[in-house]
Design an enzyme around this catalytic site. Structure first.
Site, PDB file in Angstrom:
ATOM      1  N   ALA A   1      -3.346   3.753  -2.469  1.00  0.00           N
ATOM      2  CA  ALA A   1      -3.297   2.642  -3.409  1.00  0.00           C
ATOM      3  C   ALA A   1      -3.057   1.338  -2.654  1.00  0.00           C
ATOM      4  O   ALA A   1      -2.326   1.297  -1.663  1.00  0.00           O
ATOM      5  CB  ALA A   1      -2.204   2.860  -4.430  1.00  0.00           C
TER       6      ALA A   1
ATOM      7  N   SER B   1       0.843  -1.189   0.000  1.00  0.00           N
ATOM      8  CA  SER B   1       0.000   0.000   0.000  1.00  0.00           C
ATOM      9  C   SER B   1       0.879   1.240   0.000  1.00  0.00           C
ATOM     10  O   SER B   1       1.992   1.222   0.532  1.00  0.00           O
ATOM     11  CB  SER B   1      -0.924  -0.004   1.227  1.00  0.00           C
ATOM     12  OG  SER B   1      -1.861   1.057   1.159  1.00  0.00           O
ATOM     13  N   ASP B   2       0.365   2.301  -0.602  1.00  0.00           N
ATOM     14  CA  ASP B   2       1.081   3.569  -0.588  1.00  0.00           C
ATOM     15  C   ASP B   2       0.061   4.686  -0.644  1.00  0.00           C
ATOM     16  O   ASP B   2      -1.031   4.519  -1.180  1.00  0.00           O
ATOM     17  CB  ASP B   2       2.044   3.690  -1.777  1.00  0.00           C
ATOM     18  CG  ASP B   2       3.001   4.846  -1.597  1.00  0.00           C
ATOM     19  OD1 ASP B   2       3.961   4.694  -0.812  1.00  0.00           O
ATOM     20  OD2 ASP B   2       2.773   5.903  -2.208  1.00  0.00           O
ATOM     21  N   GLN B   3       0.423   5.829  -0.066  1.00  0.00           N
ATOM     22  CA  GLN B   3      -0.504   6.957  -0.040  1.00  0.00           C
ATOM     23  C   GLN B   3       0.191   8.221  -0.520  1.00  0.00           C
ATOM     24  O   GLN B   3       1.316   8.519  -0.105  1.00  0.00           O
ATOM     25  CB  GLN B   3      -1.046   7.169   1.373  1.00  0.00           C
ATOM     26  CG  GLN B   3      -2.123   8.243   1.461  1.00  0.00           C
ATOM     27  CD  GLN B   3      -2.685   8.329   2.869  1.00  0.00           C
ATOM     28  OE1 GLN B   3      -2.059   8.916   3.746  1.00  0.00           O
ATOM     29  NE2 GLN B   3      -3.837   7.730   3.082  1.00  0.00           N
TER      30      GLN B   3
END
EC number: 3.6.1.-
Length: 196
Positions: free
Chosen positions: A107, A70-72
């Site tokens: 994401a 996950s990434d933000q």
């Protein structure tokens, strides 16, 4: 599918706490990738690419596992807003965002090591920041020190007091791991919930 085959590709304590809510056994392995945005890349594309790269990097070390990446990326006027890293940068971010809407792209990638396929999704959250004076923003930062958070605010803690509104299809997305999207991905990969 054995739930022990789930790996969280993250160093984030926030994501570990969120994933633990699902009551599935999992392990953690920290990916080592360059998280810099690429030239001309949109914020959503950056978040999606990094989520996929994190999952793929860890999946290479855990054959046959389900790996969660996950990434933000936070954006204001199509400009990426990253983790501030220190007090001065955080204050500058909050000053720029006060009274404005900021879009957070969270994401999520679920990499299935059994067949080297992956599911990918961008969960967007629109956050409206309160129009607060510098003194309040500075005081908030000194209390909570959210220097490792994109957008310089922890909505799950005292940072909620500097926010006016949060609009999202998934309330956990803003904290960093969209659990509604993730449970759908895990179900599609054969993981069962609520079994005895």
């Amino acid at each position: 599918m054995k739930t022990t085959d789930i790996v969280l590709a993250s160093s984030s304590a926030y994501r570990r706490e969120l994933l633990s809510r699902l009551q599935l056994p999992f392990s953690v392995d920290v990916p080592d990738i360059d998280e810099s945005p690429q030239a001309g890349e949109t914020p959503a594309a950056t978040a999606l690419r990094l989520a996929r790269e994190k999952a793929a990097a860890v999946a290479a070390r855990h054959p046959g596992a389900l790996v969660i990446g996950s990434d933000q990326v936070a954006t204001l006027d199509d400009e990426q807003i990253g983790k501030p890293g220190n007090h001065a940068n955080a204050l500058a971010q909050l000053q720029k965002m006060r009274g404005r809407e900021v879009i957070f792209h969270t994401a999520l990638c679920l990499w299935d090591g059994r067949n080297s396929t992956h599911q990918l999704e961008d969960v967007q959250t629109v956050v409206t920041f309160r129009d607060l004076p510098d003194a309040e923003l500075d005081a908030y930062l000194r209390i909570e020190q959210p220097y490792d958070c994109a957008g310089s605010a922890k909505n799950e803690a005292l940072g909620i007091a500097i926010l006016e509104r949060i609009d999202s299809s998934d309330p956990t997305a803003l904290t960093g791991l969209p659990l509604i999207a993730l449970t759908g991905m895990l179900r599609a990969a054969g993981v069962t919930f609520f079994s005895k």
